[in-house]
Design a protein around this motif. Structure first.
Motif, PDB file in Angstrom:
ATOM      1  N   ASP A 293      63.341  72.144   1.528  1.00 23.36           N
ATOM      2  CA  ASP A 293      64.054  70.913   1.866  1.00 23.36           C
ATOM      3  C   ASP A 293      65.225  70.705   0.913  1.00 23.36           C
ATOM      4  O   ASP A 293      65.102  70.889  -0.306  1.00 23.36           O
ATOM      5  N   GLU A 294      66.360  70.301   1.476  1.00 24.45           N
ATOM      6  CA  GLU A 294      67.585  70.180   0.690  1.00 24.45           C
ATOM      7  C   GLU A 294      67.466  69.137  -0.412  1.00 24.45           C
ATOM      8  O   GLU A 294      67.930  69.340  -1.539  1.00 24.45           O
ATOM      9  N   THR A 295      66.835  67.999  -0.122  1.00 27.22           N
ATOM     10  CA  THR A 295      66.676  66.949  -1.124  1.00 27.22           C
ATOM     11  C   THR A 295      65.756  67.405  -2.253  1.00 27.22           C
ATOM     12  O   THR A 295      66.039  67.180  -3.442  1.00 27.22           O
ATOM     13  N   LEU A 296      64.672  68.062  -1.888  1.00 21.82           N
ATOM     14  CA  LEU A 296      63.756  68.571  -2.905  1.00 21.82           C
ATOM     15  C   LEU A 296      64.445  69.608  -3.785  1.00 21.82           C
ATOM     16  O   LEU A 296      64.245  69.624  -5.015  1.00 21.82           O
ATOM     17  N   ALA A 297      65.267  70.447  -3.195  1.00 22.13           N
ATOM     18  CA  ALA A 297      65.977  71.464  -3.967  1.00 22.13           C
ATOM     19  C   ALA A 297      66.901  70.828  -4.998  1.00 22.13           C
ATOM     20  O   ALA A 297      66.953  71.247  -6.165  1.00 22.13           O
ATOM     21  N   MET A 298      67.624  69.769  -4.604  1.00 20.84           N
ATOM     22  CA  MET A 298      68.529  69.124  -5.548  1.00 20.84           C
ATOM     23  C   MET A 298      67.749  68.374  -6.631  1.00 20.84           C
ATOM     24  O   MET A 298      68.177  68.316  -7.792  1.00 20.84           O
TER      25      MET A 298
ATOM     26  N   ASP B 245      77.272  79.957  -1.479  1.00 16.75           N
ATOM     27  CA  ASP B 245      76.662  79.235  -2.588  1.00 16.75           C
ATOM     28  C   ASP B 245      75.201  79.691  -2.723  1.00 16.75           C
ATOM     29  O   ASP B 245      74.417  79.553  -1.781  1.00 16.75           O
ATOM     30  N   PRO B 246      74.803  80.259  -3.881  1.00 18.03           N
ATOM     31  CA  PRO B 246      73.424  80.746  -4.016  1.00 18.03           C
ATOM     32  C   PRO B 246      72.368  79.678  -3.775  1.00 18.03           C
ATOM     33  O   PRO B 246      71.289  79.983  -3.254  1.00 18.03           O
ATOM     34  N   LEU B 247      72.639  78.429  -4.151  1.00 19.59           N
ATOM     35  CA  LEU B 247      71.682  77.366  -3.862  1.00 19.59           C
ATOM     36  C   LEU B 247      71.497  77.195  -2.352  1.00 19.59           C
ATOM     37  O   LEU B 247      70.365  77.104  -1.854  1.00 19.59           O
ATOM     38  N   LEU B 248      72.598  77.155  -1.626  1.00 17.47           N
ATOM     39  CA  LEU B 248      72.538  76.999  -0.181  1.00 17.47           C
ATOM     40  C   LEU B 248      71.820  78.180   0.458  1.00 17.47           C
ATOM     41  O   LEU B 248      70.972  78.019   1.343  1.00 17.47           O
ATOM     42  N   HIS B 249      72.153  79.382   0.003  1.00 23.15           N
ATOM     43  CA  HIS B 249      71.526  80.574   0.557  1.00 23.15           C
ATOM     44  C   HIS B 249      70.017  80.562   0.306  1.00 23.15           C
ATOM     45  O   HIS B 249      69.216  80.857   1.212  1.00 23.15           O
ATOM     46  N   GLY B 250      69.616  80.211  -0.893  1.00 19.20           N
ATOM     47  CA  GLY B 250      68.194  80.188  -1.209  1.00 19.20           C
ATOM     48  C   GLY B 250      67.433  79.151  -0.409  1.00 19.20           C
ATOM     49  O   GLY B 250      66.328  79.412   0.087  1.00 19.20           O
ATOM     50  N   VAL B 251      68.009  77.968  -0.261  1.00 21.50           N
ATOM     51  CA  VAL B 251      67.362  76.905   0.506  1.00 21.50           C
ATOM     52  C   VAL B 251      67.159  77.323   1.960  1.00 21.50           C
ATOM     53  O   VAL B 251      66.092  77.123   2.549  1.00 21.50           O
ATOM     54  N   LEU B 252      68.195  77.934   2.546  1.00 23.63           N
ATOM     55  CA  LEU B 252      68.096  78.362   3.940  1.00 23.63           C
ATOM     56  C   LEU B 252      67.142  79.535   4.100  1.00 23.63           C
ATOM     57  O   LEU B 252      66.348  79.587   5.038  1.00 23.63           O
ATOM     58  N   ALA B 253      67.217  80.494   3.176  1.00 29.05           N
ATOM     59  CA  ALA B 253      66.386  81.689   3.291  1.00 29.05           C
ATOM     60  C   ALA B 253      64.908  81.379   3.095  1.00 29.05           C
ATOM     61  O   ALA B 253      64.049  82.011   3.716  1.00 29.05           O
ATOM     62  N   CYS B 254      64.606  80.415   2.250  1.00 30.09           N
ATOM     63  CA  CYS B 254      63.206  80.121   1.922  1.00 30.09           C
ATOM     64  C   CYS B 254      62.672  78.862   2.596  1.00 30.09           C
ATOM     65  O   CYS B 254      61.506  78.504   2.412  1.00 30.09           O
TER      66      CYS B 254
ATOM     67  N   ALA C 257      71.036  81.875 -14.411  1.00 32.14           N
ATOM     68  CA  ALA C 257      71.233  81.889 -12.962  1.00 32.14           C
ATOM     69  C   ALA C 257      69.910  82.140 -12.250  1.00 32.14           C
ATOM     70  O   ALA C 257      69.544  81.421 -11.307  1.00 32.14           O
ATOM     71  N   LEU C 258      69.157  83.146 -12.694  1.00 32.50           N
ATOM     72  CA  LEU C 258      67.868  83.431 -12.079  1.00 32.50           C
ATOM     73  C   LEU C 258      66.877  82.306 -12.355  1.00 32.50           C
ATOM     74  O   LEU C 258      66.056  81.943 -11.496  1.00 32.50           O
ATOM     75  N   GLU C 259      66.952  81.743 -13.543  1.00 33.30           N
ATOM     76  CA  GLU C 259      66.064  80.631 -13.890  1.00 33.30           C
ATOM     77  C   GLU C 259      66.294  79.448 -12.965  1.00 33.30           C
ATOM     78  O   GLU C 259      65.348  78.794 -12.513  1.00 33.30           O
ATOM     79  N   LEU C 260      67.567  79.165 -12.659  1.00 30.47           N
ATOM     80  CA  LEU C 260      67.890  78.049 -11.775  1.00 30.47           C
ATOM     81  C   LEU C 260      67.366  78.315 -10.361  1.00 30.47           C
ATOM     82  O   LEU C 260      66.797  77.420  -9.722  1.00 30.47           O
ATOM     83  N   ILE C 261      67.556  79.521  -9.883  1.00 35.23           N
ATOM     84  CA  ILE C 261      67.084  79.842  -8.536  1.00 35.23           C
ATOM     85  C   ILE C 261      65.577  79.652  -8.439  1.00 35.23           C
ATOM     86  O   ILE C 261      65.063  79.040  -7.497  1.00 35.23           O
ATOM     87  N   ARG C 262      64.837  80.161  -9.428  1.00 36.18           N
ATOM     88  CA  ARG C 262      63.389  80.032  -9.383  1.00 36.18           C
ATOM     89  C   ARG C 262      62.942  78.573  -9.516  1.00 36.18           C
ATOM     90  O   ARG C 262      61.989  78.137  -8.875  1.00 36.18           O
ATOM     91  N   ALA C 263      63.674  77.823 -10.314  1.00 37.86           N
ATOM     92  CA  ALA C 263      63.333  76.414 -10.481  1.00 37.86           C
ATOM     93  C   ALA C 263      63.550  75.641  -9.183  1.00 37.86           C
ATOM     94  O   ALA C 263      62.733  74.778  -8.805  1.00 37.86           O
ATOM     95  N   VAL C 264      64.628  75.930  -8.489  1.00 39.67           N
ATOM     96  CA  VAL C 264      64.961  75.204  -7.257  1.00 39.67           C
ATOM     97  C   VAL C 264      64.030  75.590  -6.117  1.00 39.67           C
ATOM     98  O   VAL C 264      63.576  74.732  -5.351  1.00 39.67           O
ATOM     99  N   LEU C 265      63.707  76.869  -5.995  1.00 34.39           N
ATOM    100  CA  LEU C 265      62.923  77.340  -4.856  1.00 34.39           C
ATOM    101  C   LEU C 265      61.422  77.232  -5.098  1.00 34.39           C
ATOM    102  O   LEU C 265      60.635  77.296  -4.155  1.00 34.39           O
TER     103      LEU C 265
END
Length: 617
Positions: free
Chosen positions: A47-52, A35-44, A4-12
């Motif tokens: 870009d939504e496309t880059l995150a996906m 959704d942690p992905l949504l929260h991370g994208v908004l907080a940091c 879970a933490l690995e995914l967050i760091r990879a996306v952000l």
């Protein structure tokens, strides 16, 4: 480090400094049920496309920024109301079926596990950014969506749909009846005085009596609302229908970003006619934030705002939905105030926020328009709500429970004042509607041509609403109740007939004086008609004064002495509306909008609303 933490760091990426930061973001998302992905994208601010794209690389999955052209696909489920929740669909690519998906955080985790367990799935699974998935679904279902936008109300409520009820005989019959009624009222002093005077009394004194009663109705005292925690606020959809509004886009985005509402629970949809290329380009240049999406409405008759809203309604994810126009600047706390009242009053289905004109000092026309709005939204509508009578809603800042709005068929795509019609349909279902003690700022038209076109459309729409709901008076009384039905008749018919009657009476009295005839010749009719004029203008001036006082706009009071001239303009618009009702009943006049002058002034206006006091409705 957990997956879970690995995914967050990879996306952000670089926006997430270390595991501690990732852990903090994950904990905050889970605590807020986001959704942690949504929260991370908004907080940091990623870009939504880059995150996906980063999520797909982490999961070991192929990625496309959009669905490739020329593929054949299927959508399941096919219910339009479920489109907003679809996250996966299947396409036929050459000799194989490929799944395209825009998973949430936990979906990405599960997808990685599946791909590890079955590596062959890598050849048949592709990830997309959520906007690309939504765009594809909307394009694929556009035929069904546009058909539903035009036909759904007629299918579920055929006797309350303008498309079916505004027949040629009905329209011409209404026009003939209205003109006959006006002639009877004006000729009452000369023929059949005993039984025609009550007609004039009903048409002229009825609306004035409602205004006077509204003056005597105090505002309901409300304790200052306390903002709920983010976790207690539901997803809120915002529909912003646009056509040829490219220059309004910066102001609209500034107003939406100023809303005091959890970003992860906002679903902002710019609903744009496909032919408005400049507007589409202006919005696309600002996309990338997961709160915002663009909905393109195919070019199809009728070319009306309610059709566009009906097209977008099945795509809304929110438990509640609100409509804003191109020039609207709502109070930042408006959404959570509405959500709080919906939560505390389960039987409440609709709330009308106050519309406040903020350019009333830009000329006499804007001043009269501003005062008219102050009286309507600050005095009359709150009184109607307290009396549990039908409320002719304003065309913007209407907050609904999304499920209820869908159940009653949404808006009437063929009614050019869909707001007033929807208010009457809610009353026919005896659903509770209230006003909301929160403001939405708008600009009044400052040019007579724009005002005339807008008022003509409003008057034509009220005529449409009156005709549609009176096609079967017995059923209307049974559904709405006799008292509310009579209030509806007086209100709507009064809005249509009163300006014409008052102008007719005023012109008659002026001619009488010009010819040297005595104003009072001893007969009752002269006293009666003079009294009616005084009552009409007096009650309007009184409710306007109270409305301006509540809106802190008494500086505009002196200009209200021009009310007789303003009503003459309204009478002209009413006659033009009657002509349009017969010749082109579904034509929609597009009101021009002008942005606030200067970005700095705009930001000051929006920011200042955070500190304004809130009063009871």
């Amino acid at each position: 480090m957990s997956e879970a933490l690995e995914l967050i760091r990879a996306v952000l990426g670089d926006a997430c400094a270390d595991d501690a930061h990732a852990s903090q973001l994950l904990a905050a998302a889970l605590a807020g049920e986001i959704d942690p992905l949504l929260h991370g994208v908004l907080a940091c601010g990623v870009d939504e496309t880059l995150a996906m794209q980063r999520a797909a690389a982490w999961a070991g999955c192929a990625f496309f920024d959009r669905v490739p052209h020329g593929l054949v696909g299927t959508i399941e489920p096919m219910r339009l109301e479920d489109l907003a929740g679809v996250r996966l669909f299947r396409m036929q690519v050459l000799d194989r079926a490929v799944d395209f998906t825009a998973p949430d955080f936990f979906g990405v985790l599960r997808l990685r596990q599946r791909l590890r367990a079955s590596p062959r799935l890598r050849k048949t699974t592709c990830m997309l950014p959520a906007p690309a998935l939504r765009d594809y679904l909307t394009r694929t279902a556009s035929g069904d969506l546009i058909t539903a936008a035009r036909q759904r109300l007629a299918q579920i409520w055929p006797y309350a749909a303008a498309q079916l009820e505004l027949t040629t005989p009905a329209r011409y019959g209404f026009a003939a009846g209205l003109l006959l009624l006006l002639a009877m009222a004006l000729l009452a002093p000369f023929i059949a005085e005993a039984w025609l005077l009550p007609v004039a009394l009903t048409l002229l004194v009825g609306p004035s009596s409602i205004r006077l009663a509204a003056l005597a109705t105090p505002r309901r005292p409300l304790a200052p609302p306390q903002r709920p925690p983010d976790a207690q606020l539901p997803v809120y959809s915002i529909l912003i229908p646009l056509r040829s509004e490219a220059r309004m886009i910066p102001q609209l985005f500034a107003a939406m970003w100023a809303l005091d509402y959890p970003p992860a629970r906002l679903d902002i949809k710019f609903v744009v006619e496909a032919g408005s290329r400049a507007t589409i380009a202006a919005i696309r240049a600002r996309l990338g934030d997961p709160r915002v999406s663009l909905v393109l409405v195919p070019d199809a008759a009728p070319r009306t705002k309610p059709k566009a809203l009906d097209f977008a309604l099945p795509l809304c994810r929110g438990e509640h939905v609100v409509v804003y126009d191109a020039e609207d600047i709502p109070d930042p706390d408006q959404l959570w105030q509405a959500a709080l009242r919906f939560r505390d009053h389960p039987d409440l289905v609709c709330q009308q926020a106050r519309l406040l004109i903020d350019n009333g000092e830009r000329g006499w026309l804007a001043a009269l328009f501003a005062a008219e709005y102050a009286a309507l939204f600050g005095v009359l509508l709150p009184a109607l709500a307290r009396w549990h009578l039908p409320i002719p809603l304003g065309g913007t800042s209407n907050h609904f429970r999304t499920a209820t709005l869908r159940q009653i068929g949404g808006w009437d795509a063929f009614n050019v004042t869909e707001d007033a019609d929807l208010g009457m349909r809610l009353a026919r279902r005896r659903l509770r509607v209230e006003t909301l003690a929160s403001n939405t700022r708008e600009h009044a038209p400052t040019r007579l041509g724009a005002w005339q076109g807008q008022r003509t459309r409003w008057m034509k729409g009220w005529m449409q609403t009156f005709i549609v709901h009176n096609r079967n008076p017995g059923r209307l009384a049974a559904e709405m109740g006799l008292g509310p039905m009579l209030a509806f008749e007086v209100l709507v018919l009064g809005m249509i007939a009163a300006p014409l009657l008052h102008c007719g009476l005023g012109i008659g009295l002026a001619l009488q004086l010009a010819l040297g005839a005595p104003l009072f010749d001893g007969r009752n009719w002269a006293v009666f008609y003079t009294g009616v004029l005084v009552l009409g203008y007096g009650s309007t001036f009184a409710i306007t004064t109270l409305g301006l006082a509540r809106a802190k706009g008494l500086r505009l009071l002196a200009i209200q002495l021009l009310l007789p001239f303003y009503w003459l303009l309204i009478a002209g618009a009413t006659l033009n509306a009657l002509r349009e009702l017969l010749q082109r009943p579904f034509h929609w006049f597009k009101s021009p909008h002008v942005p606030v002058e200067g970005t700095g002034r705009q930001e000051v206006r929006i920011g200042a609303m955070r500190t304004e006091s809130r009063e009871g409705s």
